[in-house]
Design a protein around this motif. Structure first.
Motif, short mmCIF file in Angstrom:
data_model
loop_
_atom_site.label_atom_id
_atom_site.label_comp_id
_atom_site.label_asym_id
_atom_site.label_seq_id
_atom_site.Cartn_x
_atom_site.Cartn_y
_atom_site.Cartn_z
N GLY A 5 -3.37 5.64 -10.17
CA GLY A 5 -2.15 6.01 -9.45
C GLY A 5 -1.55 4.79 -8.79
O GLY A 5 -2.27 3.90 -8.34
N HIS A 6 -0.22 4.71 -8.75
CA HIS A 6 0.45 3.56 -8.14
C HIS A 6 1.87 3.99 -7.77
O HIS A 6 2.66 4.35 -8.65
N ARG A 7 2.19 3.97 -6.47
CA ARG A 7 3.51 4.42 -6.05
C ARG A 7 3.93 3.71 -4.77
O ARG A 7 3.09 3.28 -3.97
N GLU A 8 5.23 3.62 -4.58
CA GLU A 8 5.78 3.05 -3.35
C GLU A 8 5.89 4.16 -2.32
O GLU A 8 6.51 5.19 -2.56
N ILE A 9 5.27 3.97 -1.15
CA ILE A 9 5.24 5.03 -0.14
C ILE A 9 6.08 4.69 1.08
O ILE A 9 6.29 5.54 1.95
N LYS A 17 -4.34 3.40 -6.49
CA LYS A 17 -5.62 4.08 -6.68
C LYS A 17 -6.35 3.45 -7.87
O LYS A 17 -5.79 3.31 -8.95
N LEU A 18 -7.61 3.07 -7.63
CA LEU A 18 -8.44 2.42 -8.63
C LEU A 18 -9.71 3.22 -8.86
O LEU A 18 -10.35 3.66 -7.90
N LYS A 58 -15.95 9.18 -3.51
CA LYS A 58 -17.11 8.81 -4.32
C LYS A 58 -17.33 9.81 -5.45
O LYS A 58 -17.85 9.44 -6.51
N LYS A 59 -16.93 11.03 -5.26
CA LYS A 59 -17.08 12.03 -6.32
C LYS A 59 -16.23 11.66 -7.53
O LYS A 59 -16.67 11.77 -8.69
N GLU A 60 -14.99 11.24 -7.28
CA GLU A 60 -14.08 10.86 -8.35
C GLU A 60 -14.18 9.37 -8.71
O GLU A 60 -13.46 8.89 -9.58
N LYS A 61 -15.06 8.64 -7.99
CA LYS A 61 -15.23 7.20 -8.19
C LYS A 61 -13.89 6.46 -8.02
O LYS A 61 -13.52 5.60 -8.82
N GLU A 62 -13.18 6.81 -6.95
CA GLU A 62 -11.82 6.30 -6.77
C GLU A 62 -11.63 5.67 -5.40
O GLU A 62 -12.03 6.22 -4.39
N LEU A 63 -11.00 4.49 -5.41
CA LEU A 63 -10.61 3.80 -4.19
C LEU A 63 -9.10 3.90 -4.02
O LEU A 63 -8.35 3.83 -4.99
N MET A 77 1.35 -7.52 -8.62
CA MET A 77 0.52 -6.33 -8.50
C MET A 77 1.38 -5.07 -8.46
O MET A 77 1.01 -4.02 -8.99
N ALA A 78 2.54 -5.16 -7.84
CA ALA A 78 3.43 -4.00 -7.73
C ALA A 78 3.94 -3.54 -9.09
O ALA A 78 4.38 -2.40 -9.25
N ARG A 79 3.90 -4.42 -10.08
CA ARG A 79 4.36 -4.06 -11.42
C ARG A 79 3.27 -3.38 -12.26
O ARG A 79 3.54 -2.88 -13.34
N ALA A 80 2.03 -3.42 -11.78
CA ALA A 80 0.93 -2.84 -12.55
C ALA A 80 1.14 -1.35 -12.73
O ALA A 80 1.53 -0.64 -11.79
N GLU A 81 0.88 -0.86 -13.91
CA GLU A 81 1.16 0.53 -14.25
C GLU A 81 -0.12 1.36 -14.34
O GLU A 81 -1.20 0.85 -14.63
#
Length: 253
Positions: A5-9, A17-18, A58-63, A77-81
């Motif tokens: 996930g990647h969005r401007e907030i 989200k990694l 940790k359940k979804e293994k997501e940061l 980095m902001a361009r990463a999809e």
């Protein structure tokens, strides 16, 4: 790590989200990852970018990371999809200590991009039964993010310098009337100095924002002076001794 996930907030503020096994290794809120940013042209930033971990699933293994687009590295980095991958080293550093027993009430103070690691901290404190009050400062309404996310965890006071959202003023303007037994803060150095002067007689933990080279303590690019003049080393490395310290442990200068 896989970008899920990647969005401007907010204005030039991005939520990233990694997903990967690294999530299972996060042991404290306030740790960070060191991200290598590459590009399609001949100019590639040499150094990695340190980004605080906002929260971990940790359940979804997501940061979840939140960062500001402000230079070549973060512009790339902001361009990463979503669906692409980022080279991330971590989790690094020592984060905020979370007491194993309920200490009653806690104050969390954040400013700007110092706010993200405090969200993960607040979630952990609430799990332990703490009553948490958040005081979050931003420049303007366009810079505010995660207001509702913090509000679900406890009282949340928003301040902006121009008064376009929440109360007009600085985070230190509202601290005198609050009740708490321990405090935690992350933000620009002038804010941390002011908070340290306000919070007396109670534990205060601060997370420092510092330029870094290696991120593992070898290059000494991120050192700060220790407050204890009898300290044998005379300094602390923000990347590996911190980024979180007891407020009285380091000089804020």
């Amino acid at each position: 790590m896989l970008i899920t996930g990647h969005r401007e907030i907010a204005d030039n503020i991005f939520e990233l989200k990694l997903q990967g096994d690294m999530a299972a290794e996060v042991s404290q809120p306030g740790q960070f990852v060191h991200i290598r940013v590459s590009g399609s042209d001949s100019i590639t930033p040499l150094l990695r970018r340190p980004i605080s971990i906002c929260s971990v699933d940790k359940k979804e293994k997501e940061l979840t990371l939140i960062y500001r687009r402000s230079g070549l590295g973060t512009e790339r980095m902001a361009r990463a999809e979503k669906g692409s991958r980022l080279d991330a080293l971590g989790p690094l550093g020592h984060g905020f200590p979370v007491p194993q027993e309920d200490a009653g009430s806690a104050l969390i103070v954040g400013g700007g991009v110092g706010v993200p690691p405090l969200y993960g901290l607040s979630r952990e404190l609430v799990k332990k039964g703490f009553r948490v009050t958040h005081v979050l400062g931003f420049r303007s309404a366009k810079d505010v993010f995660y207001e509702q996310e913090f509000a679900t965890l406890g009282q949340t006071i928003i301040l902006t310098e121009d008064g376009t959202s929440g109360q007009k003023g600085l985070v230190t303007d509202v601290l005198d009337g609050l009740n708490y037994e321990a405090a935690f803060a992350c933000g620009p150095l002038p804010m941390l100095k002011a908070v340290k002067n306000k919070v007396t007689g109670r534990p205060l933990y601060i997370s420092l924002e510092q330029r870094m080279g290696c991120g593992i303590g070898a290059c000494l690019a991120c050192v700060v002076r220790a407050s204890d003049t009898n300290d044998g080393k005379g300094y602390r490395r923000v990347c590996c001794d911190g980024p979180v310290f007891k407020a009285e442990e380091v000089e804020l200068c």
